[in-house]
Every structure is written in structure tokens, then in C-alpha cells.
Design a protein around this motif. Structure first.
Motif, PDB file in Angstrom:
ATOM      1  N   ILE A 103      -7.912  10.089 -16.888  1.00 24.99           N
ATOM      2  CA  ILE A 103      -7.342  10.104 -15.546  1.00 24.99           C
ATOM      3  C   ILE A 103      -8.103  11.107 -14.692  1.00 24.99           C
ATOM      4  CG2 ILE A 103      -5.272  10.494 -14.164  1.00 24.99           C
ATOM      5  CD1 ILE A 103      -3.622   9.828 -16.672  1.00 24.99           C
ATOM      6  N   VAL A 146      -8.172  13.042 -11.096  1.00 31.19           N
ATOM      7  CA  VAL A 146      -7.224  13.418 -10.050  1.00 31.19           C
ATOM      8  C   VAL A 146      -7.989  13.997  -8.872  1.00 31.19           C
ATOM      9  CG1 VAL A 146      -5.187  14.774  -9.469  1.00 31.19           C
ATOM     10  CG2 VAL A 146      -5.479  13.903 -11.808  1.00 31.19           C
ATOM     11  N   MET A 181      -5.947   9.115  -9.558  1.00 26.02           N
ATOM     12  CA  MET A 181      -4.893   9.643  -8.699  1.00 26.02           C
ATOM     13  C   MET A 181      -5.552  10.425  -7.566  1.00 26.02           C
ATOM     14  SD  MET A 181      -2.305  11.225 -11.596  1.00 26.02           S
ATOM     15  CE  MET A 181      -1.014  11.648 -10.409  1.00 26.02           C
ATOM     16  N   TRP A 182      -4.870  10.467  -6.421  1.00 24.70           N
ATOM     17  CA  TRP A 182      -5.406  11.284  -5.344  1.00 24.70           C
ATOM     18  C   TRP A 182      -4.289  11.627  -4.362  1.00 24.70           C
ATOM     19  CZ3 TRP A 182      -6.049   6.049  -5.699  1.00 24.70           C
ATOM     20  CH2 TRP A 182      -5.663   5.260  -4.608  1.00 24.70           C
ATOM     21  N   LEU A 200      -3.284   5.451  -8.126  1.00 26.65           N
ATOM     22  CA  LEU A 200      -2.004   6.077  -7.784  1.00 26.65           C
ATOM     23  C   LEU A 200      -2.199   7.166  -6.738  1.00 26.65           C
ATOM     24  CD1 LEU A 200       1.036   6.262  -8.306  1.00 26.65           C
ATOM     25  CD2 LEU A 200       0.538   7.929 -10.104  1.00 26.65           C
ATOM     26  N   ILE A 240      -0.720  10.008  -4.238  1.00 20.48           N
ATOM     27  CA  ILE A 240       0.454  10.874  -4.197  1.00 20.48           C
ATOM     28  C   ILE A 240       0.756  11.196  -2.730  1.00 20.48           C
ATOM     29  CG2 ILE A 240       1.470  13.055  -4.914  1.00 20.48           C
ATOM     30  CD1 ILE A 240       0.967  11.116  -7.217  1.00 20.48           C
ATOM     31  N   PHE A 288       3.604  15.043  -8.706  1.00 24.55           N
ATOM     32  CA  PHE A 288       2.461  14.891  -9.602  1.00 24.55           C
ATOM     33  C   PHE A 288       2.929  14.655 -11.032  1.00 24.55           C
ATOM     34  CE2 PHE A 288      -0.518  16.818 -12.620  1.00 24.55           C
ATOM     35  CZ  PHE A 288      -1.656  16.068 -12.365  1.00 24.55           C
ATOM     36  N   GLY A 319       4.259  11.108 -11.293  1.00 25.89           N
ATOM     37  CA  GLY A 319       3.188  10.125 -11.280  1.00 25.89           C
ATOM     38  C   GLY A 319       2.418  10.099 -12.578  1.00 25.89           C
ATOM     39  N   LEU A 320       2.127  11.282 -13.108  1.00 24.26           N
ATOM     40  CA  LEU A 320       1.389  11.352 -14.373  1.00 24.26           C
ATOM     41  C   LEU A 320       2.229  10.774 -15.509  1.00 24.26           C
ATOM     42  CD1 LEU A 320      -1.106  12.147 -15.912  1.00 24.26           C
ATOM     43  CD2 LEU A 320      -0.266  14.501 -15.999  1.00 24.26           C
ATOM     44  N   LEU A 370       1.831   7.030 -15.420  1.00 26.67           N
ATOM     45  CA  LEU A 370       0.554   6.562 -15.960  1.00 26.67           C
ATOM     46  C   LEU A 370       0.524   6.657 -17.478  1.00 26.67           C
ATOM     47  CD1 LEU A 370      -1.938   8.122 -13.376  1.00 26.67           C
ATOM     48  CD2 LEU A 370      -1.263   5.728 -13.568  1.00 26.67           C
TER      49      LEU A 370
END
Length: 311
Positions: free
Chosen positions: A158, A160, A255-256, A282, A284, A299, A302-303, A306
Motif C-alpha cells: 500500500i 500512501v 491511498m492519498w 482510496l 481520504i 486513516f 481506511g487501512l 484495505l
């Protein structure tokens, strides 16, 4: 990150000066998280001692979380405890950062060696499954390297807010700092006033900035200085990251922060076009580049989502 290693830009107002060296008030969730202190160790990797933090029981699935440029493993000390019930969690400070040793030269291969040494020493594969690696900002680059060059060793990767721009837009990096040395501040209070996030962005959760800043500094003769190697980028070698994007060969996600000034639409379009089509995406909400500082609980949520996709 501190202003000493940020790209040239107008300096933002000091985040922590109003507190005059005292920690800002923090919410209960944060105090409870950092109270779950990690085990700390130093592990030898290719001639350098690397700082390793671990949470959770050996035998549970392994999760390795990797910080960004100029940062350190304690950037995750308020995040990792949320995963320690179900995961064996580890974080390292890259060589040249945190309490890890500095090197004469740095490379993707060396950072990959630090990743897999942490996997072994922390027991991230003791449960019989491969680890998942999460890298923020610069930490996403060695994560990407491993996902492309060592995919058989990962269950997932992942990135980020790890910005890889189109070739014609790429930032060439800061100018060499060789011979300049690190700045020394006479007091801890003054050093804390110099802490800023890089790239510059707003910061509402100043209790997190203070926690990170205090662990970014070390006492030296004459006062306090930043822990990171000011010559790291002068002695750094990484392959073309854009060419690695289509070579991702393990389950992966990006993710961002939706407000991140490093993840503009042009950058996202380029990265998404280059990556395999099954990479999970994803954003954020209400987050800038430092997603875990801006929206720490979002965060975590979201994590968790995933990770559940790869359970």
C-alpha cells in the motif's frame, strides 16, 4: 519533517512556538494509543543498525509500516496500536533517519534489505502468511520497489500519498547539502519552533506534530539537532519509479489525501494509468499529504478496509 530538509519554499509560521516548549493538549484516543508503547530494538542491516518498533503478538499476520523522508518510526506510534490486536505490527526508521545509523550511500536495494530484515526479525511471517507493507510518501517508493521486484515476498503493498509524477513534471530533488552539516539549536524549545511539515501544509492536530517533533530531535554538543542525515539525498540512488508502476505484481493499493498538494489530478491520472488495473484506490477526505496526521482515525478506518480486502 523539519524545515532543514524541505525543498526551497517560503517558511510557514511555526506550528509549535505558541506552546513555548510544552506539549499541546491531546484527546483521549491519542493518549491511549501512545500508552501502548512498542518494543524497541536495533537490527543490523548491511553494515548499519536499523531502529525497529513492534506491537502485537508474534504469530499474527504481519504488517510493516514505513515512514516518509526525514521522518522516523514513531510517526506510527499513535496508529500501530489500532492494529496490534489482530496483527503483528512493525515499523522501522530508514537508515539515515530516526535513531538508525547513517550510511555513506543509500539505494533502493538497501532499503529493500531493511524491509525484509525487519520482516524476519519482527516475526512478521511467523503466522505462515506473507506480510503486508504500507509506505507513506517516500516510504512508498521502497514499497513499490518491493512490489515490483520482490512480489513473491509480499501479500500486499500500500502506497500512501506517494507521488510519482509524469516524467516531464518530476521534481529533481533538493540541491546537494554535502559539507553543510545539520543545524544545532541551543534549546529544545527553540528546536521545536523550527519543526514544520514538508511540503508545507496546514496542521490542526498540533499534539501529533509535537509528539513527532520531539522524537525527531537529538541532544548534541551545543544543543539540539535533527536526527536525519542532511546528506542523504546527495548520496541516494533509486530506479525510475514510473517504470516500476506497471511492474507491480502483488495485490496493491494507493491511498492519498484528497487535499494533498502532491497528488494533483494529473499525477493521479498518470499513476493510475501506469499501474495494473486491479490496484485498489482510496482517497481520504479532508486530508493533505500527511494523511495520518490530518485524519488519523479516518486513516485507520481506511487501512482496515484495505487489509480486510486481502484477508
Amino acid at each position: 519533517m523539519a524545515d532543514d530538509q524541505a525543498p526551497a519554499a517560503p517558511l510557514a509560521a511555526s506550528l509549535l512556538a505558541p506552546f513555548q516548549g510544552e506539549p499541546p493538549p491531546a484527546p483521549a484516543w491519542f493518549d491511549a494509543a501512545i500508552a501502548q508503547a512498542p518494543e524497541r530494538a536495533m537490527i543490523p542491516v548491511e553494515g548499519a543498525n536499523i531502529e525497529l518498533l513492534t506491537w502485537g503478538e508474534i504469530g499474527k499476520p504481519g504488517l510493516l509500516i514505513l515512514h516518509g523522508n526525514g521522518a522516523h518510526a514513531d510517526w506510527w506510534s499513535f496508529i500501530a496500536p489500532y492494529f496490534a490486536k489482530d496483527w503483528r505490527v512493525a515499523a522501522i526508521s530508514w537508515s539515515g533517519m530516526g535513531d538508525s545509523d547513517w550510511r555513506d550511500a543509500y539505494s533502493a536495494e538497501l532499503f529493500a534489505a531493511e524491509i525484509f530484515a525487519a520482516v524476519e526479525v519482527a516475526g512478521l511471517e511467523a503466522g505462515g502468511v506473507k506480510p503486508i507493507v504500507v509506505g507513506h510518501s517516500f516510504g512508498g517508493f521502497p514499497t513499490l520497489y518491493c512490489a515490483a521486484r520482490h512480489p513473491e515476498r509480499l501479500r500486499g503493498a500500500i502506497m500512501v500519498d506517494s507521488s510519482i509524477q509524469p516524467p516531464e513534471k518530476r521534481w529533481k530533488g533538493p540541491p546537494p547539502r554535502s559539507g553543510q552539516g545539520a543545524r544545532v539549536y541551543p534549546t529544545l524549545e527553540e528546536a521545536l519552533t523550527r519543526f514544520r511539515l514538508a511540503p508545507p501544509q496546514p496542521c490542526e492536530n498540533l499534539y501529533i506534530a509535537d509528539f513527532i517533533a520531539r522524537r525527531s530531535l537529538k541532544a548534541v554538543e551545543g544543543g539540539w539537532t535533527w536526527k536525519f542525515d542532511p546528506d542523504l539525498w546527495h548520496n541516494f540512488r533509486m530506479p525510475d519509479l514510473g517504470r516500476l508502476l506497471p511492474e507491480i505484481a502483488c495485490p496493491a493499493a494507493l491511498m492519498w489525501g484528497e487535499r494533498s498538494n502532491l497528488m494533483h489530478a494529473e499525477t493521479l491520472d498518470y499513476m493510475i494509468e501506469q499501474m495494473p488495473k486491479d490496484v485498489l484506490l482510496l482517497p481520504i477526505p479532508d486530508a493533505d499529504h500527511h494523511v495520518m496526521i490530518d485524519q488519523p482515525l479516518a486513516f485507520v478506518a481506511g487501512l482496515r478496509g484495505l487489509l480486510a480486502a486481502w484477508a
